[in-house]
Design a protein around this motif. Structure first.
Motif, PDB file in Angstrom:
ATOM      1  N   LYS A 108     -27.600  35.016  39.580  1.00  0.00           N
ATOM      2  CA  LYS A 108     -26.233  34.567  39.302  1.00  0.00           C
ATOM      3  C   LYS A 108     -25.931  33.232  39.969  1.00  0.00           C
ATOM      4  CE  LYS A 108     -23.881  38.884  38.232  1.00  0.00           C
ATOM      5  NZ  LYS A 108     -22.854  39.835  38.634  1.00  0.00           N
ATOM      6  N   ILE A 111     -27.972  30.582  37.566  1.00  0.00           N
ATOM      7  CA  ILE A 111     -27.683  30.533  36.135  1.00  0.00           C
ATOM      8  C   ILE A 111     -26.192  30.234  35.946  1.00  0.00           C
ATOM      9  CG2 ILE A 111     -27.925  31.722  33.920  1.00  0.00           C
ATOM     10  CD1 ILE A 111     -30.587  31.327  35.314  1.00  0.00           C
ATOM     11  N   ARG A 112     -25.839  29.041  36.321  1.00  0.00           N
ATOM     12  CA  ARG A 112     -24.477  28.522  36.165  1.00  0.00           C
ATOM     13  C   ARG A 112     -24.621  27.106  35.609  1.00  0.00           C
ATOM     14  NH1 ARG A 112     -20.491  31.315  39.593  1.00  0.00           N
ATOM     15  NH2 ARG A 112     -21.602  32.908  40.746  1.00  0.00           N
ATOM     16  N   PRO A 113     -23.585  26.593  35.002  1.00  0.00           N
ATOM     17  CA  PRO A 113     -23.709  25.272  34.379  1.00  0.00           C
ATOM     18  C   PRO A 113     -24.187  24.154  35.315  1.00  0.00           C
ATOM     19  CG  PRO A 113     -21.715  26.345  33.618  1.00  0.00           C
ATOM     20  CD  PRO A 113     -22.283  27.220  34.697  1.00  0.00           C
ATOM     21  N   VAL A 114     -23.609  24.039  36.493  1.00  0.00           N
ATOM     22  CA  VAL A 114     -23.950  22.917  37.368  1.00  0.00           C
ATOM     23  C   VAL A 114     -25.421  22.959  37.802  1.00  0.00           C
ATOM     24  CG1 VAL A 114     -23.486  21.788  39.585  1.00  0.00           C
ATOM     25  CG2 VAL A 114     -21.588  22.478  38.105  1.00  0.00           C
ATOM     26  N   VAL A 116     -27.946  24.370  36.345  1.00  0.00           N
ATOM     27  CA  VAL A 116     -28.784  24.172  35.160  1.00  0.00           C
ATOM     28  C   VAL A 116     -28.776  22.702  34.742  1.00  0.00           C
ATOM     29  CG1 VAL A 116     -29.029  24.739  32.708  1.00  0.00           C
ATOM     30  CG2 VAL A 116     -28.604  26.559  34.368  1.00  0.00           C
ATOM     31  N   ILE A 117     -27.623  22.062  34.767  1.00  0.00           N
ATOM     32  CA  ILE A 117     -27.520  20.642  34.412  1.00  0.00           C
ATOM     33  C   ILE A 117     -28.262  19.775  35.433  1.00  0.00           C
ATOM     34  CG2 ILE A 117     -25.921  18.690  34.215  1.00  0.00           C
ATOM     35  CD1 ILE A 117     -23.923  20.743  32.948  1.00  0.00           C
TER      36      ILE A 117
END
Length: 141
Positions: A108, A111-114, A116-117
């Protein structure tokens, strides 16, 4: 029981990657280590002279598994990061397998937007670095 089973699966897969990586002899050229596994040379590199996005990953893993993190980073920065993440996941899944503590909180966090980006940008920059070293724009291998 399902948390421990998942942890065991992750543990054995990631440990296998690290063991195979440690067994390989890293290519001093920075690419091609994967050919020791019977895999063909990179088609993109052979046909264009430009490495693909994953060129050097196996070599970086092999250096990292040997504890040579500077050589691993110099070969393929994203490969070194993935090797460290694999080793961390091996340890975490081993702990989870032994204790029954779920791995979900660990996933968790990543696997979050920031994150991953950030990893995507790092991966792209690592590929540009690899292209620059292979094509001679940056002295390297």
């Amino acid at each position: 029981p399902s948390d421990r089973l998942l942890a065991a699966l992750i543990f054995f897969v990631t440990l296998s990657l690290l063991v195979v990586s440690a067994w390989l002899d890293p290519s001093s050229g920075g690419t091609g280590t994967h050919k020791q596994l019977g895999l063909p040379a990179c088609g993109m590199l052979e046909s264009t002279g430009i490495p693909c996005a994953t060129c050097g990953m196996t070599t970086a893993f092999a250096y990292a598994a040997d504890g040579k993190l500077i050589q691993s980073f110099a070969t393929q920065p994203a490969g070194m990061l993935l090797a460290i993440m694999t080793a961390t996941l091996t340890a975490a899944s081993g702990f989870s397998m032994a204790t029954g503590m779920p791995l979900t909180p660990l996933f968790k966090g990543f696997i979050r937007p920031v994150p991953v980006i950030v990893f995507g940008v790092f991966f792209a920059l690592a590929w540009m670095y690899k292209v620059a070293t292979v094509t001679g724009y940056i002295p390297g291998f």
